[in-house]
Scaffold this motif. Structure first.
Motif, short mmCIF file in Angstrom:
data_model
loop_
_atom_site.label_atom_id
_atom_site.label_comp_id
_atom_site.label_asym_id
_atom_site.label_seq_id
_atom_site.Cartn_x
_atom_site.Cartn_y
_atom_site.Cartn_z
N LEU A 112 0.84 -1.21 0.00
CA LEU A 112 0.00 0.00 0.00
C LEU A 112 0.87 1.25 0.00
CD1 LEU A 112 -2.85 -0.92 2.52
CD2 LEU A 112 -2.98 -0.76 0.02
N ALA A 113 1.90 1.25 0.87
CA ALA A 113 2.78 2.42 0.95
C ALA A 113 3.50 2.64 -0.38
CB ALA A 113 3.79 2.24 2.08
N ALA A 114 3.95 1.55 -0.99
CA ALA A 114 4.70 1.68 -2.25
C ALA A 114 3.79 2.21 -3.36
CB ALA A 114 5.29 0.34 -2.66
N VAL A 115 2.56 1.73 -3.40
CA VAL A 115 1.67 2.12 -4.49
C VAL A 115 1.18 3.56 -4.31
CG1 VAL A 115 -0.58 1.70 -5.55
CG2 VAL A 115 0.94 -0.22 -5.04
N PHE A 116 0.77 3.91 -3.09
CA PHE A 116 0.15 5.23 -2.91
C PHE A 116 1.14 6.32 -2.51
CE2 PHE A 116 -3.39 2.24 -2.28
CZ PHE A 116 -4.20 2.70 -3.31
N GLY A 117 2.28 5.94 -1.93
CA GLY A 117 3.15 6.98 -1.40
C GLY A 117 4.55 6.99 -2.00
N GLN A 118 4.71 6.31 -3.13
CA GLN A 118 6.04 6.13 -3.70
C GLN A 118 6.84 7.42 -3.78
OE1 GLN A 118 8.12 7.17 -6.93
NE2 GLN A 118 6.26 6.39 -7.84
N ARG A 119 6.23 8.45 -4.36
CA ARG A 119 6.90 9.72 -4.58
C ARG A 119 7.40 10.34 -3.27
NH1 ARG A 119 6.75 13.44 -8.97
NH2 ARG A 119 5.79 11.85 -10.26
N TYR A 120 6.54 10.31 -2.25
CA TYR A 120 6.92 10.92 -0.97
C TYR A 120 7.95 10.07 -0.24
CZ TYR A 120 2.92 13.81 -1.92
OH TYR A 120 2.05 14.67 -2.53
N LEU A 121 7.77 8.75 -0.34
CA LEU A 121 8.70 7.86 0.37
C LEU A 121 10.10 7.99 -0.18
CD1 LEU A 121 6.65 4.65 1.05
CD2 LEU A 121 7.04 6.64 2.47
N VAL A 122 10.22 8.19 -1.50
CA VAL A 122 11.55 8.36 -2.08
C VAL A 122 12.22 9.57 -1.46
CG1 VAL A 122 12.80 8.95 -4.17
CG2 VAL A 122 11.07 7.18 -4.24
N ALA A 123 11.45 10.66 -1.32
CA ALA A 123 12.01 11.87 -0.71
C ALA A 123 12.48 11.58 0.72
CB ALA A 123 10.97 12.98 -0.71
#
Lengths: 296, 320
Positions: free
Chosen positions: A276-287
């Protein structure tokens, strides 16, 4: 500290695609492009196939799961999930992991975000670099003293002790990410607010904090996942009642190593928040990851 | 880090040069801020300090005693005996050091090379970029214990899909984690699978910040792809690579979950996958050799600190 920040506020939008589109492609370039596409597909397959294999195994019968010729051609069954979710110990562990993850993350945000703002705004990088120490020290060297310390307080085996130990990972992590984030926010906004009569704390609360919401969210999600994944603290500090999912999975494997379907169903349940985190928050998590990459 | 004068610094310096009258809000402001910043920092620093200062002192103290079975009952100080014991132990300690170094070097070098290649591959925008980036996130966010167990299923010597697939290309079945000689290399490959995406994400972030002009200029001058990579991109990316190496290296040195979940206590019956962390864990929690274990942990921590200091010094030099 200053050296271990990646010079990259990522999540950067892809670079000017129109240039690629506009340029007419020559023969060799097209070959190169096709080769690149093939390589990218292979890489994606190598990365994702083991995960797909895990989910597939969770949906197989116990005969199918140990028969490699079955591959991905089978009729899925929910039996494994039904069985593990009927297991009270597993449900309890799932709940423990959730409670410990949510509470430790929430408390860490409350104490680490203001501290990060203070470090970022008052240029206290040296103070901030204290968090580096927490990342370097092997967790095992802390476990005996922690056990001793918390046993004196009668806390070993409690949720509280697990929350505190997980906070030891998430407080430095959130500090690390948010210091960089606050340093990237223009200070002028807060200065303007202060000129208009807000106190520094007011400027933090009403100006910086709302602006930092995306950064805080990504830091919080990462902190939750690190808590969710943490194995060693619960391995020592938990009891049967407060055991978390990774420990349960480990025990489950030592007792019932033949029940691959059940193991994979439990492992799949563990991976759901991650997906779920990878699919919905990928952009933010990379930061967040590029600012504070650690495994805990 | 270059120090540019920001409005903040100007505000901080102002009260001293200006007459206090009429500037009252700013003066009290800065004074109040001193208290404010420590008030905001205190909970976080206090917490981390409490969780680390006493425990480290405790562990260092234990390492000087003959503590065995209990940490607080009748321990005698034995000076540096535990350190001498560890450093002369060629049966468990030195092999564990060797495995830790082998595992870390092998895994991290592979992860860096592959991660760099992958970052270069994904650098220019393409359709489906978001999907690929999403896929990249999955292994590095996944639970190491679950990943370890998943690979045990895949690599099962008799029922695993890996040997089945190897059969198609004529390679005989391998023992993988079941064999003494293959355990460590197999664990390294699992680590590479899980953490190469991490390197890619870090390096990709570094790549997107690089200016395009030097590369364009080299292209105009006739440099081919490889030359541009080696002479233009690599030097510019140095700091990011070193930073990623520090982050990944520290974690790789401390790898515990994967090894313990797949090989169990002692890293297997022949200690074939026993790294320093696994060794220290076994000494502590299986054998209650608290004194010796603490000495091993102190040595291990010093070892990690030394590596971080060396790499960070390099990073600072390359950044300036």
């Amino acid at each position: 500290m200053s050296a271990v920040t990646t010079p990259a506020p990522s999540g950067t939008p892809a670079r000017v695609p129109q240039r690629i589109v506009a340029r007419r492609r020559s023969g060799p370039q097209r070959v190169f492009g096709a080769l690149r596409a093939v390589l990218i597909v292979i890489v994606c397959a190598v990365i994702s196939l083991p995960i797909i294999w895990m989910i597939a195994a969770a949906l197989k019968t116990n005969v199918q799961v140990t028969d490699p010729t079955v591959g991905l051609a089978f009729t899925p069954t929910w039996d494994n999930f039904r069985n593990v979710l009927a297991d009270g110990v597993l449900v309890q562990s799932l709940a423990n992991s959730l409670i410990i993850g949510v509470v430790s993350t929430a408390l860490s945000v409350v104490i680490a975000v203001p501290a990060a703002w203070a470090v970022g705004r008052f240029r206290m990088r040296r103070t901030g670099s204290v968090v580096l120490v927490a990342r370097i020290v092997p967790a095992i060297s802390l476990l005996v003293p922690w056990y001793y310390m918390f046993a004196q307080l009668g806390l070993v085996g409690s949720h509280l002790v697990l929350i505190l130990s997980h906070m030891f990972v998430s407080v430095p992590l959130i500090l690390w990410i948010m210091i960089g984030f606050f340093e990237g926010l223009p200070v002028e906004l807060e200065d303007a607010a202060r000129t208009d009569g807000l106190s520094a704390f007011g400027a933090f609360l009403r100006i910086a904090l709302p602006l930092a919401a995306p950064g805080t969210a990504s830091a919080a999600v990462l902190a939750f996942i690190f808590s969710w994944n943490n194995f060693i603290f619960a391995l020592i500090l938990a009891d049967e009642r407060t055991m978390t999912m990774p420990v349960l999975l480990f025990n489950f494997m030592s007792y019932a190593s033949t029940d691959w379907g059940g193991l994979m169903a439990a492992a799949t349940l563990m991976t759901v928040p991650v997906l779920l985190a990878a699919v919905f928050g990928q952009r933010y998590l990379v930061a967040g990851l590029t600012a504070g990459a650690t495994k805990g | 880090m270059t120090t540019t004068t920001t409005p903040r610094a100007a505000v901080g310096a102002a009260p001293r040069s200006r007459p206090p009258a009429g500037e009252k809000p700013l003066v009290t402001f800065e004074q109040a801020n001193r208290r404010l910043k420590w008030a905001l920092l205190a909970p976080a620093l206090g917490f981390v300090g409490l969780m680390i200062v006493f425990p480290l002192a405790f562990t260092i103290n234990l390492s000087l005693t003959d503590a065995f079975g209990a940490v607080n009952a009748g321990n005698a100080y034995v000076g540096l005996q535990n350190f001498a014991d560890a450093l002369t132990d060629t049966r468990r300690f030195w092999p564990a050091v060797g495995r830790t170094v082998t595992f870390t070097l092998g895994a991290v070098v592979l992860e860096t090379v592959l991660g760099l290649a992958l970052a270069m591959l994904l650098r220019k925008a393409f359709r489906g970029m978001e999907i690929v980036r999403t896929i990249l996130m999955v292994p590095l966010l996944a639970t190491p214990v679950a990943i370890g167990i998943l690979w045990m299923l895949i690599l099962d010597p008799t029922n695993g899909i890996a040997n089945h697939l190897l059969g198609f290309v004529g390679i005989p079945p391998q023992e993988f984690l079941g064999s003494v000689s293959q355990s460590l290399p197999t664990l390294m490959l699992i680590d590479v699978w899980q953490w190469t995406p991490m390197m890619t994400v870090l390096l990709l972030a570094g790549l997107t910040t690089l200016p395009e002009e030097p590369e364009e200029a080299a292209r105009v001058d006739g440099a081919n792809v490889w030359q541009r990579f080696v002479h233009i991109i690599l030097p510019m990316l140095r700091t990011t690579i070193l930073t990623a190496l520090v982050l990944r290296g520290v974690d790789a040195l401390k790898t515990f979950d994967l090894i313990y979940a797949t090989k169990g206590p002692g890293g297997g019956s022949d200690f074939e996958a026993e790294t320093l962390n696994v060794y220290a864990y076994g000494l502590t929690f299986d054998y209650q050799e608290y004194g010796l274990a603490s000495a091993v942990l102190v040595l291990f921590t010093l070892f990690i600190v030394a590596i971080v200091v060396v790499l960070r010094r390099r990073t600072e030099r390359s950044a300036s």
